[in-house]
Structures are given as structure tokens and as C-alpha cells.
Design an enzyme around this catalytic site. Sequence first.
Site, PDB file in Angstrom:
ATOM      1  N   ASN A 120      69.713  60.824  46.742  1.00 41.38           N
ATOM      2  CA  ASN A 120      69.535  60.462  45.482  1.00 41.38           C
ATOM      3  C   ASN A 120      68.233  59.510  45.343  1.00 41.38           C
ATOM      4  O   ASN A 120      68.098  58.502  46.047  1.00 41.38           O
ATOM      5  CB  ASN A 120      70.865  59.558  45.135  1.00 41.38           C
ATOM      6  CG  ASN A 120      71.023  59.032  43.788  1.00 41.38           C
ATOM      7  OD1 ASN A 120      69.895  58.638  43.341  1.00 41.38           O
ATOM      8  ND2 ASN A 120      71.962  58.989  43.080  1.00 41.38           N
ATOM      9  N   HIS A 153      69.621  63.596  41.626  1.00 40.23           N
ATOM     10  CA  HIS A 153      70.874  63.152  42.463  1.00 40.23           C
ATOM     11  C   HIS A 153      70.820  63.811  43.640  1.00 40.23           C
ATOM     12  O   HIS A 153      69.623  64.665  43.722  1.00 40.23           O
ATOM     13  CB  HIS A 153      72.118  63.620  41.637  1.00 40.23           C
ATOM     14  CG  HIS A 153      72.595  62.487  40.522  1.00 40.23           C
ATOM     15  ND1 HIS A 153      73.906  62.915  39.898  1.00 40.23           N
ATOM     16  CD2 HIS A 153      72.096  61.504  40.095  1.00 40.23           C
ATOM     17  CE1 HIS A 153      74.093  61.977  39.119  1.00 40.23           C
ATOM     18  NE2 HIS A 153      73.121  60.990  39.359  1.00 40.23           N
ATOM     19  N   GLU A 165      72.250  66.102  45.319  1.00 41.76           N
ATOM     20  CA  GLU A 165      72.536  67.601  45.201  1.00 41.76           C
ATOM     21  C   GLU A 165      71.091  68.085  44.562  1.00 41.76           C
ATOM     22  O   GLU A 165      70.807  69.240  44.985  1.00 41.76           O
ATOM     23  CB  GLU A 165      73.990  67.774  44.793  1.00 41.76           C
ATOM     24  CG  GLU A 165      75.016  67.479  45.208  1.00 41.76           C
ATOM     25  CD  GLU A 165      75.188  66.097  44.678  1.00 41.76           C
ATOM     26  OE1 GLU A 165      76.527  65.674  44.869  1.00 41.76           O
ATOM     27  OE2 GLU A 165      74.496  65.270  44.037  1.00 41.76           O
ATOM     28  N   SER A 210      81.535  63.162  45.832  1.00 37.50           N
ATOM     29  CA  SER A 210      81.866  64.549  44.905  1.00 37.50           C
ATOM     30  C   SER A 210      80.929  64.529  43.880  1.00 37.50           C
ATOM     31  O   SER A 210      80.314  63.576  43.143  1.00 37.50           O
ATOM     32  CB  SER A 210      83.378  63.908  44.603  1.00 37.50           C
ATOM     33  OG  SER A 210      83.736  64.889  43.536  1.00 37.50           O
ATOM     34  N   CYS A 250      78.843  65.157  40.676  1.00 40.68           N
ATOM     35  CA  CYS A 250      79.172  64.959  39.193  1.00 40.68           C
ATOM     36  C   CYS A 250      79.066  66.007  38.338  1.00 40.68           C
ATOM     37  O   CYS A 250      78.817  67.099  38.793  1.00 40.68           O
ATOM     38  CB  CYS A 250      77.994  63.819  38.711  1.00 40.68           C
ATOM     39  SG  CYS A 250      76.563  64.584  38.594  1.00 40.68           S
ATOM     40  N   CYS A 292      75.618  67.953  38.940  1.00 39.73           N
ATOM     41  CA  CYS A 292      75.400  68.754  39.995  1.00 39.73           C
ATOM     42  C   CYS A 292      76.478  69.721  40.245  1.00 39.73           C
ATOM     43  O   CYS A 292      76.204  70.755  40.832  1.00 39.73           O
ATOM     44  CB  CYS A 292      75.545  67.599  41.300  1.00 39.73           C
ATOM     45  SG  CYS A 292      74.214  66.278  41.205  1.00 39.73           S
ATOM     46  N   ASP A 342      74.107  55.181  37.518  1.00 44.87           N
ATOM     47  CA  ASP A 342      74.119  56.477  38.167  1.00 44.87           C
ATOM     48  C   ASP A 342      75.018  57.467  37.881  1.00 44.87           C
ATOM     49  O   ASP A 342      74.847  58.681  37.553  1.00 44.87           O
ATOM     50  CB  ASP A 342      74.015  56.131  39.524  1.00 44.87           C
ATOM     51  CG  ASP A 342      73.551  57.410  40.097  1.00 44.87           C
ATOM     52  OD1 ASP A 342      72.377  57.939  40.332  1.00 44.87           O
ATOM     53  OD2 ASP A 342      74.188  58.200  40.965  1.00 44.87           O
TER      54      ASP A 342
END
Length: 150
Positions: free
Chosen positions: A44, A55, A57, A82, A84, A87, A147
Site C-alpha cells: 500500500n 492499494h 494489490e 481481504s 477491497c 482491488c 484507506d
Amino acid sequence: MEVMDHEKYMLEAIREARKGLSEGGIPIGAVLVKGGKIIGRGHNCRVQESSAVLHAEMDCLEDAGRLAAKDYAGCTLYSTLSPCDMCSGAVLLYKIPVVVIGENKSFKGPEAYLRRRGVKLVNLDSAECRKLMAGYIKEKPALWNEDVGE
């Protein structure tokens, strides 16, 4: 992939999360694996880069560079948290078939939706991932809420 492989790659995602934390960012990391090799890694970078979208990912996918659809179809994405909605959308757009999650107690993205769309999710429920996030959320709740869009 075997559970042992998942743990090996998740350790690399955790390494990325710690790198982000050491840079003053949010401790979330990700790696993209194809054929047993890490082809992308990221963490991130929203704080560090003043970015709205970096982020872990997304940073990881950017690091992997442009891939053909057939390449993404052979990948597994590892993320310490996990994914979002944003992503998860990238996972669906590129048809990444497997996502391995470090934990989803700190935050739970649209996992049921991903499953309905055919993505296999594996939650490792990692104590180390939970500890990283819990400490950060306690220390910097305003940045965390930003975030996750709160």
C-alpha cells in the site's frame, strides 16, 4: 498449490507490508505468483505517493506490468488483507482465478461476490497479518479509515 506454498508466498506479501510500514504507509502487502514464481510485488503506497488508488494489490499488479489474459488466468494473488471493492474489481477484470488472503478480521472486502464470480478464495487467517493491522489501526485510525473509504 499446497498450503506450504501459500505460506511461503504470504511471507513475501508480509515482507511487502512491513516495507510499506517502514516507509510510513499502511502495512498491507501483495504478491502475484505465476508458475511458482513471483512476477509482481507491491504494498500500500497511498500515503507515500499521495495516491488515491495504490492499494497493495494495485501496486503489485502495476509491478507485474502488462500481461496477456492467458497469463493472468494462471496467476494467484496473495494479499495480507481481504481485497477491497477496487482491488476485487481488478481481480475480476483480469480474471485472476485464485486469491489467497492473509486475514479478513480487520477488513472484509466483497468476498462473497468474488466467489459468486468464480474466484477461489483461501483465507490463511494469519495471526501475523492480524497483528500488523491491529497495531496500525490502533496507532493511526484516521489514516486507516481514509484507506477503507470511511
